[in-house]
Design an enzyme around this catalytic site. Structure first.
Site, PDB file in Angstrom:
ATOM      1  N   ASP A  84      65.278  -1.722   7.691  1.00 65.18           N
ATOM      2  CA  ASP A  84      65.203  -2.970   8.517  1.00 65.18           C
ATOM      3  C   ASP A  84      64.230  -2.403   9.675  1.00 65.18           C
ATOM      4  OD1 ASP A  84      65.774  -5.538  10.211  1.00 65.18           O
ATOM      5  OD2 ASP A  84      67.608  -4.830  10.873  1.00 65.18           O
ATOM      6  N   ASP A 286      59.555  -8.966  10.106  1.00 65.80           N
ATOM      7  CA  ASP A 286      60.950  -8.161  10.024  1.00 65.80           C
ATOM      8  C   ASP A 286      61.286  -8.248   8.614  1.00 65.80           C
ATOM      9  OD1 ASP A 286      63.537  -7.808  10.330  1.00 65.80           O
ATOM     10  OD2 ASP A 286      64.134  -9.796  11.272  1.00 65.80           O
TER      11      ASP A 286
END
Ligand SMILES: *[C@@H]1O[C@H](CO)[C@@H](O)[C@H](O)[C@H]1NC(C)=O
Ligand SMILES: *[C@@H]1O[C@H](CO)[C@@H](O)[C@H](O)[C@H]1NC(C)=O
Ligand SMILES: *[C@@H]1O[C@H](CO)[C@@H](O)[C@H](O)[C@H]1NC(C)=O
Ligand SMILES: *[C@@H]1O[C@H](CO)[C@@H](O)[C@H](O)[C@H]1NC(C)=O
Length: 501
Positions: A84, A286
Site C-alpha cells: 500500500d 494509491d
C-alpha cells in the site's frame, strides 16, 4: 558495494523464493489478490452483513490490490501482505485476533503472526498501534520490533504494528512517507516517527536512498514488482518524466499527490477533451485502491463516452463486461501542457464485480449482458485517487527524498530487465527528465460538454465487426437509461444468493 536481491515469488502460498546478489536494490515480486482467498473473505462478509451487495463493492473499491510474501520473526513466519503506497506502517494480524479465529480456517488465510513463537519479538509501544483506513476498517494493538525478511534479505529491528483487534483479515505493508505513520497521528507528535520499511532499508545499507519503483503490469497478468532503491529501464516505454509531489497546506509531504491537468477520450471515431471545474486536480497515486476516483463532472463525461452509468443501488458506475474489447482509451495528462501523458485502454478499465457468475442486466439496452464496474468512478471532494486501474498502465517511481514522481507508459509483460540503482542518498531519479513548465497547469474554468465524438468508437469492439452497443445513440444521458428501468440480478459469489435490485 551493498547487498542486492532480486526476489521472485511463485504462487502466493507455494512459497518458492529465489534471491540473487547485486547492487543497492531490493526487488520484491507482488501478485494480485489470489481470487480464491478474496472469494472466501467476501463470502464470510456476506454472511455477516445486512447489505451484501454494498459490502462487496466497498471491499473491492478500497482494498483489492497487490500482495507480496515475507517472513517475520525468528524463526520466520510466512505472511502475505498487501502492498500500500497510501499508508506507512507494516502491520500483521495477531494469531489470536478474533477475525482470524472465525468459523473454519477461512480467517486470515494469508497468514497470521504469533509473537509467542518468535525469539526476536519485542513490544516497543503497548497499545500504541491504531490505524484506520479510508473505508473505515481498522487495526489496533501494539507496536513491536522484529526481523522482516524478503527472500534472503533481512531487515533487522523493523518496527511493525501487531493487529490484536482488527476487522481486516490480512496485514499490510505501507511504504508511504514516514510522517504519515499511524503513531504520528496517535501521539500528535512528529518525534514519534520511526524508520518505516523504505527508510530502514536505507539505514541498513540495503539501498541508497528512500525511493522505489512500482510495476503492476497487465490486468490479465497476475504479478508485478516493487523495486526498492532503483528503476528498471526495461519496464517502461518512452521517456521517464519527473513531476512534483504536492505538499499539504502545512507544507508536509505526506502522500503522493500530483497534479492531473487533462483527460482525453480517444477512439477510432474521434477524440474529446473532457473538462472539469476542478482542474488542476490533486490526485493521489494509491496502489492500495482498486479503482480510480475523479470529480463527478469529469467522471460523468467519461461514463458517457463509454456508455457506463451510475447505479445508485451499488453506488458505482457500471457497464457491460464486453466493453473490455473496446478500442477506445483515456489519456491522463499531468503537470501541465508539457507534462507526461499516460494512456489507459478499456481492457484495463472494465472490472468484474464478483468472483462468481457475473450479474446481468435484466432490462434496458444492455439486457442479457454481464455487468462490470467501470474503472473510473466519481468522488465528491479532493484528494481524488488514481488506483490500480490507472497505475497498471504506468511505471511509477516514488522518490521520497526529492518529493518527485517519475512516470512513464508501462511496458506490459516485459520480461527483460535493466536495473539502475539510485547512486546515493538524495540522487534524482535516474534516466528521467523533468517535465517542463510544471506550474503552467491547464485551467478550465467552466465545464463545457464535450461533443462525444469518441463515443461511437468506444462502442465498437476490437474486431470492429460487432457493435458493443447496438442501436445506442452516441451520447445518451443517464436519465434516458434509468427511464427504461435498469434492474440487475446479482448471483453473488456462486453461493446461490440472488438479489434483484
Ligand atoms: C501469547 O501469549 C500470551 C500470554 O500467555 C497470550 O495471552 C496470547 O494469547 C498468546 N498469543 C497467541 C497468538 O497465542
Ligand atoms: C530498534 O528500533 C527502534 C525503533 O526504531 C529504535 O528505538 C532502537 O534504537 C533500535 N534498536 C537497535 C538495536 O537498532
Ligand atoms: C500480458 O500477459 C497476459 C497473461 O499471459 C495476457 O493475457 C495479456 O494479454 C498480456 N498483455 C499484453 C499487453 O500483451
Ligand atoms: C456520483 O455520481 C452520482 C450520479 O451523479 C451521484 O448520485 C453520487 O452521489 C456521486 N457520488 C459521489 C461520492 O460523489
Amino acid at each position: 558495494m551493498r547487498g542486492y536481491a532480486a526476489v521472485a515469488f511463485g504462487a502466493i502460498l507455494a512459497g518458492a523464493v529465489h534471491a540473487s546478489a547485486g547492487n543497492g536494490v531490493v526487488q520484491w515480486d507482488i501478485r494480485r489478490t489470489q481470487r480464491q482467498e478474496e472469494l472466501q473473505r467476501l463470502n464470510r462478509r456476506l454472511r455477516k452483513r445486512a447489505n451484501p451487495v454494498l459490502e462487496v463493492i466497498t471491499n473491492e473499491k478500497i482494498r483489492g490490490g497487490y500482495f507480496a510474501t515475507c517472513k517475520i520473526g525468528t524463526p520466520g513466519q510466512d505472511l502475505t501482505l498487501q502492498l500500500d503506497t497510501g499508508s506507512s506502517d507494516i502491520w500483521v494480524p495477531d494469531s489470536a485476533a478474533q477475525v482470524c479465529r472465525e468459523i473454519g480456517t477461512e480467517g486470515c488465510a494469508l497468514g497470521t503472526f504469533n509473537p509467542n513463537r518468535s525469539s526476536s519479538f519485542e513490544v516497543i509501544g503497548e497499545g500504541q498501534f491504531d490505524i484506520e483506513y479510508v473505508d473505515g476498517s481498522s487495526s489496533k494493538g501494539d507496536y513491536f520490533t522484529d526481523v522482516f525478511q524478503i527472500g534472503d534479505i533481512s531487515v533487522q529491528n523493523m518496527t511493525m504494528g501487531l493487529g490484536l483487534h482488527t476487522d481486516i483479515a490480512y496485514g499490510l505493508v505501507g511504504v508511504g512517507y514516514a510522517i504519515n505513520e499511524a503513531i504520528v497521528a496517535t501521539t500528535q507528535s512528529r518525534d514519534s516517527v520511526y524508520p518505516n520499511l523504505p527508510v530502514q532499508m536505507v539505514d541498513q545499507g540495503l539501498i541508497n536512498t528512500v525511493a522505489y519503483s512500482l510495476w503492476l503490469n497487465d490486468l490479465d497478468a497476475s504479478s508485478g514488482s516493487i523495486l526498492f532503491g532503483g528503476i528498471d529501464t526495461e519496464k517502461y516505454q518512452g521517456e521517464l518524466t519527473r513531476i512534483d509531489i504536492y505538499p499539504t497546506s502545512q507544507g508536509d509531504f505526506s502522500s503522493f499527490v500530483v497534479a492531473l491537468t487533462s483527460l482525453e477520450a480517444r477512439s477510432p471515431s474521434g477524440q474529446d477533451t473532457l473538462t472539469s471545474q476542478e482542474f488542476p486536480i490533486p490526485v493521489v497515486l494509491d496502489s492500495g485502491t482498486t479503482l480510480s476516483y475523479l470529480p463527478t463532472d469529469l467522471a460523468t463525461q467519461a461514463w458517457k463516452e463509454v456508455g457506463a452509468f451510475y447505479l445508485p443501488e451499488v453506488g458505482a458506475a457500471v457497464l457491460p463486461c464486453d466493453m473490455e474489447n473496446s478500442k477506445g482509451s483515456f489519456s491522463f495528462g499531468f503537470a501541465g501542457p508539457d507534462g507526461p501523458r499516460i494512456t489507459v485502454g478499456m481492457d484495463e478499465l472494465v472490472l468484474d464485480m464478483t468472483d462468481g457468475q457475473a450479474p446481468q442486466f435484466l432490462s434496458g439496452p444492455y439486457k442479457g449482458r454481464d455487468v462490470c464496474q467501470f474503472g473510473i468512478q466519481n468522488f465528491t471532494s479532493a484528494p481524488f485517487l488514481l488506483g490500480d486501474t490507472f497505475l497498471r498502465s504506468a511505471y511509477v517511481v516514488y522518490d521520497l527524498v526529492n518529493n518527485q514522481i517519475g512516470i512513464a507508459a508501462t511496458d506490459f509483460n516485459s520480461t527483460d530487465s535493466n536495473i539502475v540503482p539510485f547512486p546515493s542518498m538524495g540522487a534524482p531519479i535516474p534516466s528521467a527528465t523533468v517535465a517542463a513548465n510544471q506550474r503552467e497547469v491547464t485551467r478550465v474554468p467552466t465545464v463545457t460538454e464535450p461533443a462525444y465524438s469518441a463515443s461511437q468508437g468506444f462502442m465498437e469492439s476490437a474486431s470492429g465487426e460487432e457493435s458493443l452497443a447496438p442501436g445506442m445513440p452516441a451520447a445518451w444521458g443517464m436519465g434516458q437509461l434509468l427511464v427504461v428501468g435498469v434492474t440487475m440480478a446479482l448471483t453473488a459469489l456462486g453461493s446461490g444468493l440472488f438479489f434483484v435490485l
